[in-house]
Structures are given as C-alpha cells and as structure tokens.
Scaffold this motif. Sequence first.
Motif, mmCIF file in Angstrom:
data_model
loop_
_atom_site.group_PDB
_atom_site.id
_atom_site.type_symbol
_atom_site.label_atom_id
_atom_site.label_comp_id
_atom_site.label_asym_id
_atom_site.label_seq_id
_atom_site.Cartn_x
_atom_site.Cartn_y
_atom_site.Cartn_z
ATOM 1 N N LEU A 198 38.076 -19.777 -9.307
ATOM 2 C CA LEU A 198 37.052 -19.533 -8.846
ATOM 3 C C LEU A 198 36.879 -18.548 -7.850
ATOM 4 O O LEU A 198 37.788 -18.163 -7.154
ATOM 5 C CB LEU A 198 36.864 -21.141 -7.980
ATOM 6 C CG LEU A 198 36.881 -22.581 -8.876
ATOM 7 C CD1 LEU A 198 36.681 -23.602 -7.813
ATOM 8 C CD2 LEU A 198 35.514 -22.632 -9.817
ATOM 9 N N GLU A 200 31.947 -19.553 -4.704
ATOM 10 C CA GLU A 200 31.684 -20.929 -5.732
ATOM 11 C C GLU A 200 32.552 -21.813 -4.998
ATOM 12 O O GLU A 200 32.129 -23.154 -4.726
ATOM 13 C CB GLU A 200 32.325 -20.767 -6.897
ATOM 14 C CG GLU A 200 31.703 -19.845 -8.085
ATOM 15 C CD GLU A 200 32.236 -19.616 -9.133
ATOM 16 O OE1 GLU A 200 31.754 -19.380 -10.271
ATOM 17 O OE2 GLU A 200 33.756 -19.485 -9.207
ATOM 18 N N VAL A 201 33.515 -21.553 -4.047
ATOM 19 C CA VAL A 201 34.329 -22.686 -3.349
ATOM 20 C C VAL A 201 33.452 -22.629 -2.054
ATOM 21 O O VAL A 201 33.402 -24.222 -1.857
ATOM 22 C CB VAL A 201 35.757 -22.001 -3.025
ATOM 23 C CG1 VAL A 201 36.454 -22.741 -2.107
ATOM 24 C CG2 VAL A 201 36.582 -22.023 -4.055
ATOM 25 N N ALA A 236 30.310 -22.813 -1.731
ATOM 26 C CA ALA A 236 28.936 -23.524 -2.355
ATOM 27 C C ALA A 236 29.653 -25.208 -2.712
ATOM 28 O O ALA A 236 28.772 -26.089 -2.388
ATOM 29 C CB ALA A 236 28.444 -22.979 -3.670
ATOM 30 N N ASP A 237 30.783 -25.388 -3.316
ATOM 31 C CA ASP A 237 31.266 -26.746 -3.550
ATOM 32 C C ASP A 237 31.722 -27.447 -2.334
ATOM 33 O O ASP A 237 31.189 -28.535 -2.202
ATOM 34 C CB ASP A 237 32.439 -26.481 -4.423
ATOM 35 C CG ASP A 237 32.189 -26.176 -5.878
ATOM 36 O OD1 ASP A 237 31.256 -25.961 -6.273
ATOM 37 O OD2 ASP A 237 33.458 -25.904 -6.631
ATOM 38 N N LEU A 238 32.196 -26.719 -1.342
ATOM 39 C CA LEU A 238 32.355 -27.379 0.084
ATOM 40 C C LEU A 238 31.421 -27.834 0.590
ATOM 41 O O LEU A 238 31.000 -29.069 1.070
ATOM 42 C CB LEU A 238 33.312 -26.357 0.934
ATOM 43 C CG LEU A 238 33.220 -26.866 2.245
ATOM 44 C CD1 LEU A 238 34.407 -28.146 2.338
ATOM 45 C CD2 LEU A 238 33.626 -25.542 3.289
ATOM 46 N N GLN A 239 30.103 -26.919 0.657
ATOM 47 C CA GLN A 239 28.934 -27.346 1.259
ATOM 48 C C GLN A 239 28.197 -28.583 0.528
ATOM 49 O O GLN A 239 27.458 -29.291 1.071
ATOM 50 C CB GLN A 239 27.824 -26.085 1.385
ATOM 51 C CG GLN A 239 28.305 -25.118 2.344
ATOM 52 C CD GLN A 239 27.451 -23.721 2.277
ATOM 53 O OE1 GLN A 239 26.843 -23.470 1.352
ATOM 54 N NE2 GLN A 239 27.811 -22.927 3.303
ATOM 55 N N ALA A 240 28.219 -28.290 -0.597
ATOM 56 C CA ALA A 240 27.749 -29.489 -1.418
ATOM 57 C C ALA A 240 28.332 -30.913 -1.291
ATOM 58 O O ALA A 240 27.725 -31.972 -1.071
ATOM 59 C CB ALA A 240 27.691 -29.100 -2.946
ATOM 60 N N ALA A 241 29.726 -30.770 -1.185
ATOM 61 C CA ALA A 241 30.348 -32.180 -0.882
ATOM 62 C C ALA A 241 30.055 -32.607 0.521
ATOM 63 O O ALA A 241 30.118 -33.933 0.621
ATOM 64 C CB ALA A 241 31.873 -31.712 -1.005
ATOM 65 N N ASN A 296 26.612 -34.310 0.259
ATOM 66 C CA ASN A 296 26.429 -35.475 -0.455
ATOM 67 C C ASN A 296 27.372 -36.561 0.185
ATOM 68 O O ASN A 296 27.298 -37.714 -0.342
ATOM 69 C CB ASN A 296 26.536 -35.315 -2.087
ATOM 70 C CG ASN A 296 27.953 -34.939 -2.401
ATOM 71 O OD1 ASN A 296 29.127 -35.145 -1.721
ATOM 72 N ND2 ASN A 296 28.179 -34.363 -3.777
ATOM 73 N N SER A 326 30.739 -36.787 0.248
ATOM 74 C CA SER A 326 31.943 -37.030 -0.414
ATOM 75 C C SER A 326 33.229 -36.481 0.337
ATOM 76 O O SER A 326 34.170 -36.511 0.214
ATOM 77 C CB SER A 326 32.121 -36.452 -1.879
ATOM 78 O OG SER A 326 31.757 -35.062 -2.116
#
Length: 99
Positions: A41, A45-46, A48-53, A56, A58
């Motif tokens: 990654l 991308e990392v 973006a994954d952190l912000q999405a988690a 939501n 999680s």
Amino acid sequence: MKNANRLALAAVVALSAVAAQAGQNFEDGSWPPEAPATSTLTRAEVVADLQAAQQNGSMPNYDFTYVSPQKQQATVVTREQVKAETLAAMKNGGLSLGS
C-alpha cells in the motif's frame, strides 16, 4: 588482598559485558537493526483506510481537541429523598454492593 579480589571481580564483570556484545552486528552503524518493511500500500492508501475506519466507527478517533462538558440540569430531588431511596433499595435487595 581484599582490594585485589574486588579489582579482579570488577575486571571480570567488565570483560563479560564486552564479550556479550561481541556477537552483535554493528557494521551498518544502526541499532536496533531495522526490520525489512514489506507493504503493497502507498501512504495515501493507508491514510485513506484510516480515515474511513474512523468515520465508520470501526476504529476510535483519538482527536485530542478539548470538548467542554455539557451542563447538567439541576436536580429536583432533595438529599433526604435520595437517602430514603437508597435505604429502601438496600432493604429490598435492589442495591448491589461490591460488584
């Protein structure tokens, strides 16, 4: 004689410390040795994954901004009423102590 024994003991301890480090590899000048990182990654991308988690739910959001506490409404129950309710709960088993 006493001082000679102490000096000999100190020398043995010092040499054992040096010997313990002899097996270490300090050729590249860095300690501790870096573990090779293998990731597919990108940094974006990392993030973006952190912000999405965090959005939501999680993963908790550890934002350390100060949030002022909400003002609580004044109670209308008197101290005597609270005492009476507590005593009544203790008598009928509705109060669990120590658990």
